[in-house]
Design a protein around this motif. Sequence first.
Motif, PDB file in Angstrom:
ATOM      1  N   ARG A 152       0.835  -1.205   0.000  1.00 27.11           N
ATOM      2  CA  ARG A 152       0.000   0.000   0.000  1.00 27.11           C
ATOM      3  C   ARG A 152       0.871   1.258   0.000  1.00 27.11           C
ATOM      4  NH1 ARG A 152      -2.942  -3.210   3.646  1.00 27.11           N
ATOM      5  NH2 ARG A 152      -2.064  -2.116   5.459  1.00 27.11           N
ATOM      6  N   LEU A 153       1.972   1.214   0.738  1.00 26.04           N
ATOM      7  CA  LEU A 153       2.891   2.359   0.748  1.00 26.04           C
ATOM      8  C   LEU A 153       3.631   2.477  -0.587  1.00 26.04           C
ATOM      9  CD1 LEU A 153       4.246   1.955   4.370  1.00 26.04           C
ATOM     10  CD2 LEU A 153       2.815   3.822   3.519  1.00 26.04           C
ATOM     11  N   ARG A 160       2.463   1.741  -3.434  1.00 31.01           N
ATOM     12  CA  ARG A 160       1.502   2.305  -4.385  1.00 31.01           C
ATOM     13  C   ARG A 160       1.596   3.825  -4.436  1.00 31.01           C
ATOM     14  NH1 ARG A 160      -4.463   0.363  -3.244  1.00 31.01           N
ATOM     15  NH2 ARG A 160      -3.986   1.422  -1.289  1.00 31.01           N
ATOM     16  N   LYS A 161       2.015   4.439  -3.320  1.00 25.68           N
ATOM     17  CA  LYS A 161       2.119   5.899  -3.238  1.00 25.68           C
ATOM     18  C   LYS A 161       3.561   6.386  -3.396  1.00 25.68           C
ATOM     19  CE  LYS A 161       0.112   5.935   0.836  1.00 25.68           C
ATOM     20  NZ  LYS A 161      -0.531   6.415   2.091  1.00 25.68           N
ATOM     21  N   SER A 162       4.456   5.513  -3.868  1.00 26.57           N
ATOM     22  CA  SER A 162       5.881   5.859  -3.999  1.00 26.57           C
ATOM     23  C   SER A 162       6.443   6.354  -2.668  1.00 26.57           C
ATOM     24  CB  SER A 162       6.099   6.919  -5.088  1.00 26.57           C
ATOM     25  OG  SER A 162       5.962   6.373  -6.369  1.00 26.57           O
ATOM     26  N   ASN A 163       6.197   5.579  -1.616  1.00 23.73           N
ATOM     27  CA  ASN A 163       6.711   5.934  -0.290  1.00 23.73           C
ATOM     28  C   ASN A 163       8.238   5.951  -0.293  1.00 23.73           C
ATOM     29  OD1 ASN A 163       7.735   4.515   2.483  1.00 23.73           O
ATOM     30  ND2 ASN A 163       6.099   5.993   2.874  1.00 23.73           N
ATOM     31  N   SER A 191       6.442   8.118  -8.734  1.00 22.12           N
ATOM     32  CA  SER A 191       5.772   9.418  -8.639  1.00 22.12           C
ATOM     33  C   SER A 191       6.776  10.491  -8.230  1.00 22.12           C
ATOM     34  CB  SER A 191       4.639   9.360  -7.606  1.00 22.12           C
ATOM     35  OG  SER A 191       4.076  10.648  -7.411  1.00 22.12           O
ATOM     36  N   SER A 239       5.459  13.143  -5.493  1.00 19.58           N
ATOM     37  CA  SER A 239       5.302  12.635  -4.129  1.00 19.58           C
ATOM     38  C   SER A 239       6.647  12.585  -3.413  1.00 19.58           C
ATOM     39  CB  SER A 239       4.679  11.242  -4.146  1.00 19.58           C
ATOM     40  OG  SER A 239       3.367  11.276  -4.654  1.00 19.58           O
ATOM     41  N   HIS A 273       8.246  14.812  -0.228  1.00 18.00           N
ATOM     42  CA  HIS A 273       8.751  14.129   0.965  1.00 18.00           C
ATOM     43  C   HIS A 273      10.131  14.671   1.350  1.00 18.00           C
ATOM     44  CE1 HIS A 273       9.983  10.802   3.630  1.00 18.00           C
ATOM     45  NE2 HIS A 273      11.119  10.848   2.974  1.00 18.00           N
ATOM     46  N   ARG A 293       2.572  12.423 -11.380  1.00 19.21           N
ATOM     47  CA  ARG A 293       2.141  11.863 -10.100  1.00 19.21           C
ATOM     48  C   ARG A 293       2.378  10.357 -10.024  1.00 19.21           C
ATOM     49  NH1 ARG A 293       0.018  14.941  -6.467  1.00 19.21           N
ATOM     50  NH2 ARG A 293      -0.532  17.068  -7.063  1.00 19.21           N
ATOM     51  N   GLY A 298       1.986   6.327  -9.791  1.00 13.99           N
ATOM     52  CA  GLY A 298       1.102   5.513  -8.968  1.00 13.99           C
ATOM     53  C   GLY A 298       0.859   4.161  -9.609  1.00 13.99           C
ATOM     54  N   THR A 321      -3.629  -0.809  -8.419  1.00 13.13           N
ATOM     55  CA  THR A 321      -3.821  -1.728  -7.299  1.00 13.13           C
ATOM     56  C   THR A 321      -3.834  -3.183  -7.759  1.00 13.13           C
ATOM     57  OG1 THR A 321      -5.038  -0.047  -6.069  1.00 13.13           O
ATOM     58  CG2 THR A 321      -5.353  -2.329  -5.385  1.00 13.13           C
TER      59      THR A 321
END
Length: 263
Positions: A86-87, A89-92, A124, A127, A131, A237, A239, A242
């Motif tokens: 899940r992280l 997916r957001k390019s953590n 992304s 993102s 950060h 962006r 992403g 899923t």
Amino acid sequence: MNIGLSDIQKELSRIEKENRVRILYAVESGSRAWGFASRDSDFDVRFIYIHPLNWYLAIDRQRDVIEEPISGQLDISGWELSKALRLFRKSNPPLLEWLGSPIVYADNHGLADRLRGLQRKHFSPISCLHHYLHMAQGNYREYLHGETVRIKKYFYVLRPILACAWIEKYRTMPPTEFALLYADAGLPSDLIIVIDELLRRKMAGDELDLEPRIAPLNDFLDERIAYFGKIGADMERGGVATGELDDLFITMLHEVWQLNSIR
């Protein structure tokens, strides 16, 4: 306490047994991975793990991290696989830094390579730039804003600023190693002299505590923080879909626990 590779791998094996999980990927993070650790720096070990199928079938959400008490220089914690995905997916950025760590303690079932493949397609830039910018702003405000500063904290502002520069230039995840960011940055010679001396002192184990601010370095960081605060609106962006991550999660369950069918 002298910690070696075998000590870390023994700890990881113990964590697997006590928690009934399998560790898919484990790396060094923090200053040792960045390449400017001092002799007494902690070992910051981070990992991704997976439970057996039945754990995921419970109707109540369960704890999705494992955090070991810090012991001596050893700091170990990990994320459960679905949390990590899940992280991802957001390019953590912390997770993506793990994937780029030069110090790998465990790499099983091809998870890391599969994530890197997805990262190349779905990164992304905006993102990650935000950060690193927020990291630089926070550390600058807390440690470097004044006539007397926490001198070693220059690296904790400089590294994210150089990461922002990498993202602007290449639209890819910055390397985890500081040396690669530094070599690519094209900094003026007067700053290079200052930074090289700070690096030498830090890696030699000098205290690097409160000292007078370094005006040229502060001026550079001030300007770069302001600059990166103004850009980013035109960045992609990205992403990950899923469905791709669902498929990867199911594949890992199947391969790790040798299940005949999961669907």
